[in-house]
Design a protein around this motif. Structure first.
Motif, PDB file in Angstrom:
ATOM      1  N   CYS A  10       6.820 -30.095  67.344  1.00  0.00           N
ATOM      2  CA  CYS A  10       5.830 -29.580  68.050  1.00  0.00           C
ATOM      3  C   CYS A  10       4.822 -30.964  67.757  1.00  0.00           C
ATOM      4  N   ALA A  11       5.037 -31.870  66.707  1.00  0.00           N
ATOM      5  CA  ALA A  11       4.092 -33.016  66.553  1.00  0.00           C
ATOM      6  C   ALA A  11       3.974 -33.782  67.994  1.00  0.00           C
ATOM      7  N   SER A  12       4.999 -33.821  68.796  1.00  0.00           N
ATOM      8  CA  SER A  12       4.789 -34.566  70.084  1.00  0.00           C
ATOM      9  C   SER A  12       5.482 -33.538  71.095  1.00  0.00           C
ATOM     10  N   LEU A  13       5.110 -32.906  71.707  1.00  0.00           N
ATOM     11  CA  LEU A  13       5.734 -31.898  72.269  1.00  0.00           C
ATOM     12  C   LEU A  13       5.548 -31.963  73.915  1.00  0.00           C
ATOM     13  N   PRO A  14       6.456 -32.449  74.698  1.00  0.00           N
ATOM     14  CA  PRO A  14       6.306 -32.379  76.076  1.00  0.00           C
ATOM     15  C   PRO A  14       6.279 -30.999  76.879  1.00  0.00           C
ATOM     16  N   ILE A  15       5.136 -30.989  77.667  1.00  0.00           N
ATOM     17  CA  ILE A  15       4.916 -29.601  78.277  1.00  0.00           C
ATOM     18  C   ILE A  15       4.839 -29.497  79.540  1.00  0.00           C
ATOM     19  N   PHE A  16       5.389 -28.319  79.816  1.00  0.00           N
ATOM     20  CA  PHE A  16       5.438 -27.849  81.662  1.00  0.00           C
ATOM     21  C   PHE A  16       4.051 -27.017  81.899  1.00  0.00           C
ATOM     22  N   HIS A  44      13.709 -36.726  80.014  1.00  0.00           N
ATOM     23  CA  HIS A  44      13.333 -37.029  78.809  1.00  0.00           C
ATOM     24  C   HIS A  44      13.730 -36.010  77.678  1.00  0.00           C
ATOM     25  N   CYS A  45      13.603 -34.859  78.027  1.00  0.00           N
ATOM     26  CA  CYS A  45      14.064 -33.537  77.145  1.00  0.00           C
ATOM     27  C   CYS A  45      15.640 -33.780  76.792  1.00  0.00           C
ATOM     28  N   LEU A  46      16.285 -34.091  77.933  1.00  0.00           N
ATOM     29  CA  LEU A  46      17.782 -33.826  77.936  1.00  0.00           C
ATOM     30  C   LEU A  46      18.390 -35.130  76.785  1.00  0.00           C
ATOM     31  N   GLN A  47      17.480 -36.080  76.826  1.00  0.00           N
ATOM     32  CA  GLN A  47      17.905 -37.183  76.084  1.00  0.00           C
ATOM     33  C   GLN A  47      17.563 -36.897  74.457  1.00  0.00           C
ATOM     34  N   GLY A  48      16.839 -35.921  74.350  1.00  0.00           N
ATOM     35  CA  GLY A  48      16.596 -35.731  72.930  1.00  0.00           C
ATOM     36  C   GLY A  48      17.127 -34.393  72.610  1.00  0.00           C
ATOM     37  N   ALA A  49      16.295 -33.572  72.119  1.00  0.00           N
ATOM     38  CA  ALA A  49      16.623 -32.220  71.608  1.00  0.00           C
ATOM     39  C   ALA A  49      16.647 -31.099  72.786  1.00  0.00           C
ATOM     40  N   GLY A  50      16.474 -31.449  73.787  1.00  0.00           N
ATOM     41  CA  GLY A  50      16.328 -30.533  75.116  1.00  0.00           C
ATOM     42  C   GLY A  50      15.236 -29.475  74.846  1.00  0.00           C
ATOM     43  N   VAL A  51      14.095 -29.733  74.416  1.00  0.00           N
ATOM     44  CA  VAL A  51      12.939 -28.812  73.915  1.00  0.00           C
ATOM     45  C   VAL A  51      11.659 -29.293  74.608  1.00  0.00           C
ATOM     46  N   MET A  52      11.023 -28.215  75.346  1.00  0.00           N
ATOM     47  CA  MET A  52       9.734 -28.574  75.915  1.00  0.00           C
ATOM     48  C   MET A  52       8.782 -27.337  75.753  1.00  0.00           C
ATOM     49  N   GLY A  53       7.682 -27.431  75.926  1.00  0.00           N
ATOM     50  CA  GLY A  53       6.441 -26.226  75.900  1.00  0.00           C
ATOM     51  C   GLY A  53       6.304 -25.803  76.903  1.00  0.00           C
ATOM     52  N   ILE A  54       6.232 -24.543  77.447  1.00  0.00           N
ATOM     53  CA  ILE A  54       5.787 -23.748  78.707  1.00  0.00           C
ATOM     54  C   ILE A  54       4.425 -23.409  78.486  1.00  0.00           C
ATOM     55  N   GLU A  73      -2.134 -21.129  73.777  1.00  0.00           N
ATOM     56  CA  GLU A  73      -0.514 -20.349  73.543  1.00  0.00           C
ATOM     57  C   GLU A  73       0.537 -21.163  74.292  1.00  0.00           C
ATOM     58  N   ILE A  74       1.416 -21.698  73.555  1.00  0.00           N
ATOM     59  CA  ILE A  74       2.507 -22.252  74.150  1.00  0.00           C
ATOM     60  C   ILE A  74       3.915 -21.851  73.580  1.00  0.00           C
ATOM     61  N   GLY A  75       4.675 -21.476  74.792  1.00  0.00           N
ATOM     62  CA  GLY A  75       5.819 -20.883  74.407  1.00  0.00           C
ATOM     63  C   GLY A  75       6.839 -22.379  74.234  1.00  0.00           C
ATOM     64  N   VAL A  76       7.723 -22.379  73.441  1.00  0.00           N
ATOM     65  CA  VAL A  76       8.632 -23.429  73.051  1.00  0.00           C
ATOM     66  C   VAL A  76       9.960 -23.284  73.489  1.00  0.00           C
ATOM     67  N   GLY A  77      10.670 -23.892  74.480  1.00  0.00           N
ATOM     68  CA  GLY A  77      11.829 -23.357  74.969  1.00  0.00           C
ATOM     69  C   GLY A  77      12.830 -24.711  74.667  1.00  0.00           C
ATOM     70  N   GLN A  78      14.106 -24.328  74.726  1.00  0.00           N
ATOM     71  CA  GLN A  78      15.192 -25.216  74.762  1.00  0.00           C
ATOM     72  C   GLN A  78      15.907 -25.105  76.055  1.00  0.00           C
ATOM     73  N   VAL A  79      16.374 -26.134  76.540  1.00  0.00           N
ATOM     74  CA  VAL A  79      17.137 -26.104  77.695  1.00  0.00           C
ATOM     75  C   VAL A  79      18.610 -25.871  77.553  1.00  0.00           C
ATOM     76  N   VAL A  80      18.896 -24.503  77.996  1.00  0.00           N
ATOM     77  CA  VAL A  80      20.451 -23.891  77.765  1.00  0.00           C
ATOM     78  C   VAL A  80      21.205 -24.088  78.931  1.00  0.00           C
ATOM     79  N   ALA A  81      20.732 -24.383  79.977  1.00  0.00           N
ATOM     80  CA  ALA A  81      21.415 -24.629  81.157  1.00  0.00           C
ATOM     81  C   ALA A  81      20.868 -25.559  82.193  1.00  0.00           C
ATOM     82  N   HIS A  82      21.731 -26.365  82.815  1.00  0.00           N
ATOM     83  CA  HIS A  82      21.057 -27.717  83.819  1.00  0.00           C
ATOM     84  C   HIS A  82      21.990 -27.747  84.951  1.00  0.00           C
TER      85      HIS A  82
END
Length: 211
Positions: A10-16, A44-54, A73-82
């Protein structure tokens, strides 16, 4: 997700940022990604932890959507399917791994937006009795209709906040209500919000003297 790892991400969280979209705790969110900046976000997310914020856009803002203000308010999610497509579009599924509150937007050189956020640490004080009462209410409402009985029994088998999150996903349709649930650090507040909504389905008592 481990709280320390969530804090680090969350210190540097890409958001959608999306209008009227909220990633609720325990929920999965399917997205079709077609704009260039969000293709870059997924890559970018898939190159790392696969995590982004909504993040939910404040649609009343006058700025362009790509720079419009967002609710905290931000929901933090992980890509589980691509599922990528040859033209660069893709489908993804995000699974909720945490909740956070916006602290500041970072000025980075990415085409997508990046924020610093503070993870919400759940406070479970006093939640036990409320969870027990909620289960009773679920079964009570299930007893009102044969079609609802099986679903009520299945829900009542869920433990702890899994039950509350499952009910929130079904009952909270308005984005404002969803954001309130997402941003509540006290688990008791989440239970109360769901319980109040569920109780509205109980039939009103008949007026005195009415048979």
């Amino acid at each position: 997700m481990d709280p320390e790892r969530l804090h680090e991400l969350c210190a540097s969280l890409p958001i959608f940022p999306l209008p009227r979209a909220v990633l609720l705790p325990g929920a999965a969110l399917p997205l079709h990604v077609f704009e260039e900046r969000y293709r870059a976000l997924v890559a970018h997310c898939l190159q790392g932890a696969g995590v982004m914020g909504i993040a939910t856009l404040r649609v009343d803002a006058e700025a362009p959507l790509d720079r419009a203000a967002i609710w905290p308010e931000i929901g933090v999610g992980q890509v589980v399917a691509h599922q990528p497509f040859p033209d660069g579009r893709c489908n993804i599924i995000l699974q909720s791994v945490g909740q956070a509150v916006l602290e500041e937007e970072l000025d980075l050189s990415h085409p997508f937006r990046v924020v610093r956020a503070r993870p919400i640490e759940p406070d479970d004080r006093g939640v036990g009795p409320a969870l027990s009462a909620l289960k009773v209410l679920v079964l009570q409402i299930g007893g009102l209709s044969p079609t609802a009985a099986d679903e009520a029994r299945r829900l009542a088998q869920l433990d702890g906040m899994d039950l509350v999150d499952a009910l929130a996903h079904r009952l909270l349709e308005d984005p404002t209500d969803q954001r309130h649930y997402l941003g509540a650090g006290r688990l008791l507040d989440r239970v109360t919000q769901v319980q109040d909504r569920l109780a509205s389905f109980l039939p009103s008592s008949a007026p005195a003297g009415e048979s």
